[in-house]
Design a protein around this motif. Structure first.
Motif, PDB file in Angstrom:
ATOM      1  N   LYS A 126      56.109  15.772  87.293  1.00  0.00           N
ATOM      2  CA  LYS A 126      55.912  16.780  87.868  1.00  0.00           C
ATOM      3  C   LYS A 126      56.582  16.631  89.372  1.00  0.00           C
ATOM      4  O   LYS A 126      57.126  17.389  89.687  1.00  0.00           O
ATOM      5  CB  LYS A 126      54.569  17.079  87.972  1.00  0.00           C
ATOM      6  N   ASP A 181      48.252  11.338  81.683  1.00  0.00           N
ATOM      7  CA  ASP A 181      47.625  10.677  82.661  1.00  0.00           C
ATOM      8  C   ASP A 181      46.151  11.110  83.217  1.00  0.00           C
ATOM      9  O   ASP A 181      45.413  10.177  83.708  1.00  0.00           O
ATOM     10  CB  ASP A 181      48.539  10.268  83.821  1.00  0.00           C
ATOM     11  N   LEU A 187      53.019  20.799  95.680  1.00  0.00           N
ATOM     12  CA  LEU A 187      52.498  20.814  94.166  1.00  0.00           C
ATOM     13  C   LEU A 187      51.481  21.788  93.873  1.00  0.00           C
ATOM     14  O   LEU A 187      50.290  21.665  95.011  1.00  0.00           O
ATOM     15  CB  LEU A 187      52.225  19.410  93.604  1.00  0.00           C
ATOM     16  N   PHE A 213      45.797  12.912  85.559  1.00  0.00           N
ATOM     17  CA  PHE A 213      45.390  13.223  87.058  1.00  0.00           C
ATOM     18  C   PHE A 213      46.125  14.439  87.520  1.00  0.00           C
ATOM     19  O   PHE A 213      47.070  14.843  86.756  1.00  0.00           O
ATOM     20  CB  PHE A 213      46.105  12.252  87.937  1.00  0.00           C
ATOM     21  N   THR A 214      45.457  15.418  88.377  1.00  0.00           N
ATOM     22  CA  THR A 214      46.145  16.333  88.965  1.00  0.00           C
ATOM     23  C   THR A 214      46.714  16.358  90.371  1.00  0.00           C
ATOM     24  O   THR A 214      46.721  15.153  90.864  1.00  0.00           O
ATOM     25  CB  THR A 214      45.156  17.547  89.044  1.00  0.00           C
ATOM     26  N   ALA A 215      47.421  17.191  91.035  1.00  0.00           N
ATOM     27  CA  ALA A 215      47.838  17.051  92.323  1.00  0.00           C
ATOM     28  C   ALA A 215      46.872  16.625  93.454  1.00  0.00           C
ATOM     29  O   ALA A 215      47.308  16.157  94.469  1.00  0.00           O
ATOM     30  CB  ALA A 215      48.646  18.302  92.615  1.00  0.00           C
ATOM     31  N   SER A 244      47.940  22.911  92.773  1.00  0.00           N
ATOM     32  CA  SER A 244      46.488  22.167  92.466  1.00  0.00           C
ATOM     33  C   SER A 244      45.933  23.068  91.310  1.00  0.00           C
ATOM     34  O   SER A 244      46.030  24.050  90.858  1.00  0.00           O
ATOM     35  CB  SER A 244      45.484  22.358  93.700  1.00  0.00           C
ATOM     36  N   PRO A 292      46.148  18.835  83.744  1.00  0.00           N
ATOM     37  CA  PRO A 292      46.680  17.600  83.677  1.00  0.00           C
ATOM     38  C   PRO A 292      47.625  16.959  82.382  1.00  0.00           C
ATOM     39  O   PRO A 292      47.290  17.716  81.216  1.00  0.00           O
ATOM     40  CB  PRO A 292      45.704  16.535  84.053  1.00  0.00           C
ATOM     41  N   HIS A 342      53.415  14.167  82.728  1.00  0.00           N
ATOM     42  CA  HIS A 342      52.823  13.299  83.657  1.00  0.00           C
ATOM     43  C   HIS A 342      52.919  13.813  85.289  1.00  0.00           C
ATOM     44  O   HIS A 342      53.779  14.416  85.482  1.00  0.00           O
ATOM     45  CB  HIS A 342      53.651  11.839  83.695  1.00  0.00           C
ATOM     46  N   LEU A 343      51.988  13.401  86.093  1.00  0.00           N
ATOM     47  CA  LEU A 343      51.905  13.857  87.459  1.00  0.00           C
ATOM     48  C   LEU A 343      53.345  13.290  88.062  1.00  0.00           C
ATOM     49  O   LEU A 343      54.023  13.949  88.982  1.00  0.00           O
ATOM     50  CB  LEU A 343      50.559  12.991  88.187  1.00  0.00           C
TER      51      LEU A 343
END
Length: 358
Positions: A319, A257, A248, A259-261, A250, A254, A315-316
């Motif tokens: 993904k 949510d 994924l 949040f990232t990878a 980086s 985002p 959404h993470l």
């Protein structure tokens, strides 16, 4: 209008607009430096958080807090929400306002330096001066990390870039994507609610529309694949999931949510979600299937909604679903896609078209 870089850092939200020239040949310029009221700030995962002491402890406590929902989709969403609140509270207590702390440290160090010219510093003052200088170096590095994440320049390498450059570039990036007015029909709307309503109706009319076709194509008769595709329907394994996690990208924008990878929740929860996803059980999937639509201008003088390109921030976990499926399909593309398609396939090059033409 000409300005210094220091003035631009002090007024990051300034807006420069051209007014009507009316009867004159000259067009007056309006510089608006009035600060806008900030909207509801969404949660954003900071990339430097995992490097700080106490991060993993906070995440572990937040992830195991509360009642465990039997549904894996709802359980992941609930745990992400609790983790986001705990991380925000922990960051406010541990880090605080980095810019304000830098200003305070600079002011106290300057006063101690000025006092040192007239008298020797006491033991406590010398200790405080050394402590502030060490803290200042750490805060400056932290400020640079935050600025780099706001800028999102993938080509930028190394940490020797000035923080002022990053702040100015982040300000330009924010101004470039800001929408101050829209042309709807023959009218110019400037209020936030009117622009939001116009964008909603425009995108709703574009997405999800289908046109009736007079003919249909039986794709099974077009090409017989040399390699079998039955393994695409096999259950997901833990090794396959975490290989996709490592792939994924980086530092990407985002989704809802926040949040990232760089942030990855517990393995068992994701594995349970993949097992439910494999059984095609869609109950509760809408919790993970949310997205944010962002409008990006395709031209400098964008005025109507057709001048903007919508992108979807998903959404993470969604993904991760897409990444696992794409990694499964990628090794098969060479046999599925004709050799006439020479680009975007691993092992093929678009320059082969020139050799074919020759």
């Amino acid at each position: 209008m000409l300005c210094t870089s220091g003035w631009e850092i002090t007024h990051p939200n300034c807006l420069l607009q051209c007014l009507s020239s009316a009867a004159s040949n000259h067009c007056p310029l309006l510089v608006d430096c009035v600060s806008r009221p900030p909207g509801a700030r969404r949660f954003h995962f900071e990339r430097f958080w995992p490097k700080l002491d106490g991060f993993h402890h906070v995440v572990s406590e937040a992830w195991n807090f509360g009642h465990l929902d039997p549904d894996p989709y709802r359980r992941i969403v609930a745990r992400l929400k609790v983790t986001a609140r705990r991380l925000q509270s922990w960051s406010a207590r541990t880090i605080g306002n980095v810019s304000l702390q830098l200003k305070v440290a600079r002011e106290i160090i300057a006063r101690l330096d000025a006092a040192q010219d007239f008298r020797p510093l006491s033991h406590d003052e010398a200790w405080l001066r050394r402590k502030l200088k060490c803290s200042y170096l750490g805060l400056a590095s932290l400020e640079r990390s935050i600025a780099r994440q706001r800028v999102r320049l993938a080509w930028l390498r190394g940490d020797d870039v000035a923080v002022s450059y990053l702040k100015i570039h982040a300000s330009h990036r924010k101004q470039r994507t800001a929408i101050t007015s829209l042309q709807v029909g023959g009218l110019i709307v400037t209020s936030h609610d009117a622009m939001a309503e116009a964008a909603f109706h425009h995108i709703s009319g574009v997405l999800g529309t289908t046109e009736a076709r007079e003919f249909s194509i039986d794709q099974s008769l077009l090409r017989q694949y040399a390699s079998p595709l039955d393994d695409l329907d096999e259950p997901f394994s833990e090794e396959e999931i975490w290989r996709a996690v490592k792939c994924l990208p980086s530092s990407k924008a985002p989704g809802p949510d926040g949040f990232t990878a760089e942030f990855l929740p517990a393995k068992q929860d994701i594995y349970d979600a993949f097992n439910k996803f494999y059984t095609a059980n869609g109950r509760g999937f809408q919790k993970l299937n949310q997205a944010l639509l962002t409008l990006l201008p395709e031209r400098a003088d964008a005025a109507v909604l057709s001048d903007y390109r919508p992108i979807s921030l998903i959404h993470l976990i969604a993904k991760l679903f897409a990444k696992v499926l794409s990694l499964r399909l990628a090794p098969k593309l060479g046999a599925m896609v004709s050799t006439n398609q020479s680009a975007f396939i691993v092992g093929r090059c678009i320059h082969d078209n020139f050799l074919l033409v020759q």
